[in-house]
Structure formats: structure tokens, C-alpha cells
Scaffold this active site. Structure first.
Site, short mmCIF file in Angstrom:
data_model
loop_
_atom_site.label_atom_id
_atom_site.label_comp_id
_atom_site.label_asym_id
_atom_site.label_seq_id
_atom_site.Cartn_x
_atom_site.Cartn_y
_atom_site.Cartn_z
CD GLU A 1 -10.36 56.36 3.19
OE1 GLU A 1 -10.02 55.46 2.42
OE2 GLU A 1 -9.75 57.44 3.24
CG ASP B 1 -10.97 60.61 0.86
OD1 ASP B 1 -11.16 59.38 0.77
OD2 ASP B 1 -10.10 61.21 0.18
C1 OTU Z 1 -9.34 57.48 -0.50
O1 OTU Z 1 -8.61 56.30 -0.42
C2 OTU Z 1 -10.54 57.18 -1.38
O2 OTU Z 1 -11.29 56.16 -0.81
C3 OTU Z 1 -10.05 56.85 -2.75
O3 OTU Z 1 -11.09 56.42 -3.58
C4 OTU Z 1 -9.35 58.05 -3.31
O4 OTU Z 1 -8.75 57.72 -4.51
C5 OTU Z 1 -8.30 58.61 -2.37
O5 OTU Z 1 -8.67 58.61 -1.01
C6 OTU Z 1 -7.99 60.03 -2.71
O6 OTU Z 1 -9.08 60.85 -2.40
O7 OTU Z 1 -5.52 55.80 1.34
O8 OTU Z 1 -6.98 56.90 3.30
O9 OTU Z 1 -7.27 52.47 -3.23
O10 OTU Z 1 -7.27 53.06 -0.38
O11 OTU Z 1 -6.35 56.02 -2.09
C7 OTU Z 1 -7.02 57.35 1.98
C8 OTU Z 1 -6.42 53.33 -2.59
C9 OTU Z 1 -6.57 56.32 1.09
C10 OTU Z 1 -7.18 53.93 -1.46
C11 OTU Z 1 -6.53 55.19 -1.01
C12 OTU Z 1 -7.38 55.93 -0.03
#
Ligand code: OTU
Length: 660
Positions: free
Chosen positions: A331, A289
Site C-alpha cells: 500500500e 500499510d
Molecule cells: C494508510 O493510509 C491506511 O490505509 C489508513 O487507513 C491509515 O489511516 C494510515 O495508513 C495510517 O496507518 O498514505 O500509504 O486517507 O490514504 O493515511 C499510507 C489517507 C497512506 C490514507 C493514508 C494512507
């Protein structure tokens, strides 16, 4: 700083540290992996951390302890997973094939708990799923926890969902069904009630340094000048004042998600060990993430920094040594040009990074094309996407649990605009299209009270493609075409497609979150519905949206599995149709091509194949007779593409027997 680690004596001491607890019959295998991956590991760790140690001896000691922990992790690895590692080392392309299909859901919303997920394996099998991404299921922060993205314990399951035994059982059952379990691994931050954060709050100086903390606003203010905001409405700013620390802590996301300080080698070592422990439970893939945010550098947006990539490269080396059957998925919701680096650049040393990376700009651009009835942005994204490196794949998707962020499209939009204002205008138009109820779409804008804000859009794919607003059978038909068009692109682009739970049943938005205090402020819950047994029971029906979508998706997926042209690593060549609404590309070789043509407009389009192929360098294909795999029709030189329609064309004579 140069450390003389290349000396054979050091190397063998490190190898010995690795092998110490491992049974002799594995020594040969592990030694080979060490020889393959240690040079790269050493290179990146030296760049990242050598300067943090008093001298080269101290760094060497740290490396020894890292390798001995790695050895322990191998010692703990169950025999069947060691065997899986071997199989996958012999077949490194396994996850790039056209049979690969992902499915993404929350365990509780899908099936109650981890045991429940086992009960739904037949559903996954019916779709042909080979990869299940269960959104965060580890023990999360008490109270608000960003849908589980604030981890309190990497070694415990959220008690509502079960326990570690349930996880191991689920992994085994899925593996038996040919499905790899993917777990989130939230490596940018931990919850403010994780033991490390608690220790820091209790004054433990070594744990304080697991985080970025500042006594006053001087440095935070300097950083803020260049930083973006992920949740500008509900969590403005990137720092939170923590009373117990008497300090400002770096919190990119919510104030209770404390960014980890990867300048501290202990953080890297602890996180790597946590990941490998989960791998030993049977988790086969990790969704890493927020990878873009792992390293902070003042004067920058603190995204995509070279060191963030080095951290991922180091993790990859550790996985390649200790659990090579495991996949890492990045991600990183970033612009197209920044994406390829997450799969590794493969320059001087063997710089492998993640096996998979979300193609966020492709996803956003496809939605933009629908809104604009114009494929220019998605064509530009395709053009800017280089061929995949060996043994890597895109993760292609239509929707996920997050918003559709429009900002990743800025570079493509900039190529067609004369200034920032024009870019802003264009992207906000797209955002308004989905979020303001002025079109067929029934979404909302994310983290903005203004429906035209560029930030992002929330809503289920079915709501965004027009199912919820459709009144007439024709409107429903168009909604269906749109949803299938987006999924068709994700199936054909070249990558592992991911179905987001509910999309296969054309499930709509879920407004219930507005009444749940812990969710009400975060509109992403609009598209995180509960599994709907009613819809599920209609999936084979020939009446209604659900059956139509489910059957069509299953049909497309069944075809996809038979078409080697659709493997992630098969070549892709973008065509440039004159008609702006069309997107077209060729997959596979000139001998056995597959031509994907998509119409993003609500008007029927006829296209002459000779025009389409002119200038493509693939003129030989003009004389071919094509068959549209989707409906088995044979096509002459003039191809008809209905409103929001798509064609999967292959040469008529190939694969005649496989269209059943
Ligand atoms: C990620 O996402 C997760 O997919 C989100 O669900 C979490 O809230 C976040 O991290 C924190 O853990 O930019 O590359 O909708 O696109 O928060 C990381 C906003 C991110 C997400 C953004 C994201």
C-alpha cells in the site's frame, strides 16, 4: 562496508542456523530456497544494516540470529501451509489469473466478528471472491485507533472480534472455499500503547531506539520543511511531543501512531518475525500499510526512499524462504512513476519486492475522468504504467476505506498545465465536483474545510456516482452506468480487482459516524457503513438500484473469469481515440484480442473502429467482426458507446459457446 559473507564457511554456518530446528525431511526444500533467496537477502541487509554493527562479526552474528528465527518460524509452520507453499511454488502465477477477485471490508461492519465472517462466505462465493482483505483485526490501541491502524499487539486479535483460534478457523474455512485471507500488516508504526512504546516510555533505552525521538524541535523542524501532511486538520505536523520521553517522536499519521525506526536492525527483525507468526496462523496475504514512509532522509519528503524498498525486498526474501505461499501487497499511495518499484525492479541481484501493489493513481484518474468527462488523465496514467514484471499484479480498485487522494495525479496533470497554479486549479475542480453538492456526486472533501482543497474526497462509490442524488429513472440509470464503468475498468485493466464492501449493493454513505466521538473528526467513516441486510436481500431483485448493480457486477465477473485476455499478466495496449471522453485499450494478443472501450461522458459516442485502431500498429484488427461480451451484440465498423457505457469486444467467432 564489506563483510566477507560470501565465503563458503560463513554461508554454511548461516544455512545451519536456518536448518537447526527443522525436521530433516524438509532440509532439501529449505536449502533450495535458501540458495535461491539468501544472496539477495544478504545483499540488502548488508546495505541496510552492516554499518550499524561494530564489525563484520557482529553483523554476522545478527544474521545468524535472524536465520535461526526464520528456521523457528518454519518449524512452527503447520503441515497444510507447508503444502500450500509447495503448491504455490509450483504455480507462481496463481494470483495473476482472471479468476482472482478481492473483497475488502471491516470484520465488525461486515459480520460482527471473525466467526460472523465465516457465515458470510456464501456471499463472497456468489461474487466469485478469491481474496478477502479484512481491515485491521489485530488488537488495537485502547480508545481512538484510526480504524485499527494503531496496533497494540501483533499476536492478539481485537477482543471484540474474537481470538487467535477464531482467526485460524476463519483462515481454514476461507481456504476451503478457495479464498485467501489478507490481513493488514501495519509496518510503519505501532500504537503508543504497544509494549515497545510502553517500554520506551518507561525509560528502556533499547526500546526508545525503536522510534525516532528528538530532544527538541531542531531536527523535526528541519524535516518538516520537506514533509507532507496526511491528516492536516486533525493531526497536523509529523512529530508529537511525548512527555514521558521528554522528546519529540516521529508520528507521520495520528500522534498515537509512532513511526518505527527501521534504521534499527532489531525493528526489522521483530517486525519480520511478527509477520511470519501471523502467516503461520493461516494468513495468506499481507497488505503492507504505508510502505512509502518506511525510511526517513532529511531534505526529502521521506517517501519512496531506496531503503524503504530494500526493507520490502528483505521481507520478500524472508517470506520466499519461510512461507512462499504468502503474498505481499504494497500500500503505497504514490504517483504512477513511483509505483512499479514496489513490485521490484529486478536489476543486478534478484530485487523482488511485493507481489501486488495498489494502483492508486489509476483509481484516482478514473474518478477524475468521470468528473471531467474527459479521459486525458487516466490515459496518461495507463501510458505511464509499465508492463508488469513476472509474477506480479496490480491491485485495481474503485473505492477503499480511505479517501480518494488527488495529489497522486499531479505529474499527469503537470503534463497538461503551464504551472503549479493550473494543476492546483484542475485538481481542485475535481475535488469540488465530488465534495460540494454542485454535481450529481454526494461526497465530501477530506481533511479540509474547503470543498476545493486538493487533498482528498470521501464517500461511497454509489454516492459519488450519483445514486443518492438521482431523482428520475434516467438519472438512476446514469448513476448505475458510472459505477459499473469504474468497476469495468478495474476488472479489465490488468490486475486483481477489489470490491469494497457495499459497492456491490450500491450502498450509500453512512452519516452515523458524526455522533461517535472516536470517529467524528475523521470523515473517512462516511464510507465505512455497516453491512445492510435489507439491501442484501434485494440483490436479486429486478427492481431497484441494488439488484441492478449486483446482477450487472456478477455478470461482468462471470465473463471476466472466462476471458484469459483479462489476466493481470496479459498484455495491454493503449489506444488513442480522437474523442476525449473515450478510454480504449486492447488486452491480450493480436490473435485473440479483447478491446475495452469506455465512455466517460454523458453523451452517446459513435466511433469508427478503423479510426480507433489507426496508428495502433494493430490494423489487422480493423477487418474483424466483434462481439460485445457484455450484451452479446455484434458490432460492425461503427461502434456505439452509450453515455458512461463500456464495451468488452472480442472477435465474434471466438468463445461463441461461453456467452451464456
Ligand atoms: C494508510 O493510509 C491506511 O490505509 C489508513 O487507513 C491509515 O489511516 C494510515 O495508513 C495510517 O496507518 O498514505 O500509504 O486517507 O490514504 O493515511 C499510507 C489517507 C497512506 C490514507 C493514508 C494512507
Amino acid at each position: 562496508m564489506s563483510v566477507p559473507l560470501n565465503q563458503p564457511a560463513c554461508q554454511s554456518a548461516l544455512l545451519n542456523a536456518l536448518l537447526a530446528g527443522i525436521t530433516p525431511n524438509l532440509h532439501q526444500r529449505i536449502t533450495t530456497r535458501f540458495e535461491q533467496h539468501f544472496p539477495a537477502l544478504q545483499h540488502v541487509l548488508q546495505q541496510l544494516y552492516a554499518s550499524q554493527f561494530a564489525d563484520s562479526n557482529a553483523f554476522q552474528q545478527w544474521l545468524m540470529s535472524l536465520l535461526s528465527a526464520l528456521g523457528n518460524s518454519i518449524t512452527m509452520r503447520p503441515a497444510n501451509l507447508l503444502e500450500l507453499d509447495q503448491q504455490r511454488s509450483r504455480d507462481r502465477q496463481w494470483f495473476t489469473r482472471q479468476n482472482m477477485l478481492g473483497y475488502c471490508c471491516y470484520a465488525d461492519r461486515f459480520a460482527g466478528d471473525l466467526k460472523g465472517v465465516q457465515q458470510r462466505i456464501p456471499h463472497l462465493q456468489e461474487l466469485g471472491v478469491t481474496y478477502l482483505h479484512l481491515l485491521p483485526f489485530l488488537k488495537a490501541r485502547a480508545g481512538e485507533n484510526d480504524g485499527g491502524f494503531a496496533i497494540a499487539d501483533f499476536d492478539a486479535i481485537d477482543p471484540r472480534l474474537g481470538n487467535m483460534q477464531d482467526l485460524e478457523d476463519l483462515c481454514a474455512a476461507l481456504r476451503h472455499a478457495g479464498i485467501s485471507l489478507c490481513s493488514d500488516f501495519i509496518l510503519n508504526h505501532v500504537a503508543d500503547d504497544h509494549p515497545w512504546a510502553l517500554a520506551a516510555k518507561n525509560g528502556d533505552a533499547s526500546y526508545r531506539d525503536y522510534f525516532y525521538h528528538y530532544p527538541d524541535r531542531t531536527e523535526p523542524d528541519r524535516f518538516e520543511e520537506h514533509l507532507g501532511q496526511v491528516f492536516p486538520l486533525v493531526a497536523p505536523g509529523n512529530f508529537s511531543y511525548v512527555q514521558q520521553l521528554q522528546a519529540w517522536v516521529w508520528t507521520t499519521f495520528y500522534p498515537y501512531q509512532w513511526d518505527l525506526n527501521y534504521r534499527n536492525p532489531a525493528v526489522f527483525a521483530d517486525m519480520a518475525a511478527a509477520l511470519l507468526r501471523l502467516a503461520n496462523r493461516g494468513v495468506e496475504a499481507f497488505r503492507l500499510d504505508s510502505t512509502a514512509f518506511l525510511w526517513k532522509r532529511s531534505g526529502t519528503k521521506c517517501m519512496n526512499q531506496p531503503e524503504a524498498h530494500q526493507i520490502l525486498q528483505a521481507l520478500r526474501c524472508l517470506v520466499d524462504i519461510a512461507a512462499p505461499g504468502v503474498l505481499l501487497k504494497a500500500e503505497a499511495i504514490v504517483e504512477t512513476a513511483e509505483l512499479p518499484a514496489y513490485l521490484g525492479t529486478g536489476t543486478e541481484v534478484q530485487e523482488k519486492e511485493c507481489h501486488l501493489a495498489y494502483h492508486a493513481s489509476l483509481m484516482a484518474a478514473a474518478w477524475a475522468a468521470l468528473a471531467e468527462q474527459d479521459s486525458s488523465l487516466v490515459r496518461r496514467v495507463c501510458q505511464a504504467t509499465p508492463a508488469l514484471p513476472a509474477q506480479a499484479s496490480w491491485l485495481t480498485y474503485v473505492r477503499c476505506h480511505d479517501d480518494i487522494g488527488w495529489n497522486v495525479l499531479r505529474p499527469e496533470a503537470a503534463l497538461e498545465a503551464s504551472g503549479t497554479e493550473e494543476i492546483q486549479h484542475r485538481l481542485s475542480g475535481i475535488s469540488r465536483f465530488y465534495g460540494s453538492n454542485d454535481s450529481y456526486a454526494r461526497g465530501q472533501s477530506f481533511q479540509a474545510s474547503d470543498p476545493a482543497a486538493v487533498h482528498g474526497t470521501v464517500g461511497m462509490a454509489s454516492a459519488l456516482t450519483g445514486f443518492s442524488s438521482a431523482q428520475t429513472p434516467q438519472e438512476k440509470q446514469l448513476a448505475r452506468q458510472r459505477l459499473l464503468l469504474l468497476y469495468g475498468l478495474s476488472f479489465c485493466f490488468g490486475g486483481m480487482p477489489l470490491i469494497y464492501m457495499g459497492d456491490e449493493l450500491a450502498q450509500g454513505n453512512d452519516e452515523a459516524y458524526t455522533c461517535v466521538p472516536a470517529q467524528a473528526a475523521d470523515s473517512r467513516w462516511l464510507h465505512r457503513p455497516e453491512w445492510n441486510e435489507d439491501l442484501y436481500s434485494q440483490r436479486h431483485s429486478c427492481l431497484g438500484d441494488t439488484g441492478a448493480v449486483f446482477n450487472a457486477l456478477c455478470h461482468m465477473l462471470q465473463l471476466r473469469r472466462q476471458l484469459p485476455q483479462l489476466a493481470a499478466d496479459a498484455p495491454r495496449r493503449l489506444l488513442q481515440p480522437e474523442q476525449p471522453a473515450l478510454l480504449a485499450f486492447i488486452r491480450g494478443t493480436a490473435e485473440q484480442p479483447l478491446m475495452f472501450i469506455a465512455n466517460f461522458s454523458d453523451e452517446h459516442i459513435s466511433v469508427a473502429l478503423s479510426d480507433l485502431l489507426a496508428g495502433s500498429g494493430m490494423k489487422d484488427l480493423t477487418s474483424m467482426v466483434w462481439r460485445n461480451m457484455l450484451d452479446k451484440t455484434i458490432t460492425g465498423q461503427a461502434v456505439e458507446v452509450p453515455a458512461y457505457g463500456q464495451l468488452w469486444l472480442i472477435e465474434k467467432t471466438t468463445m461463441q459457446g461461453t456467452t451464456a
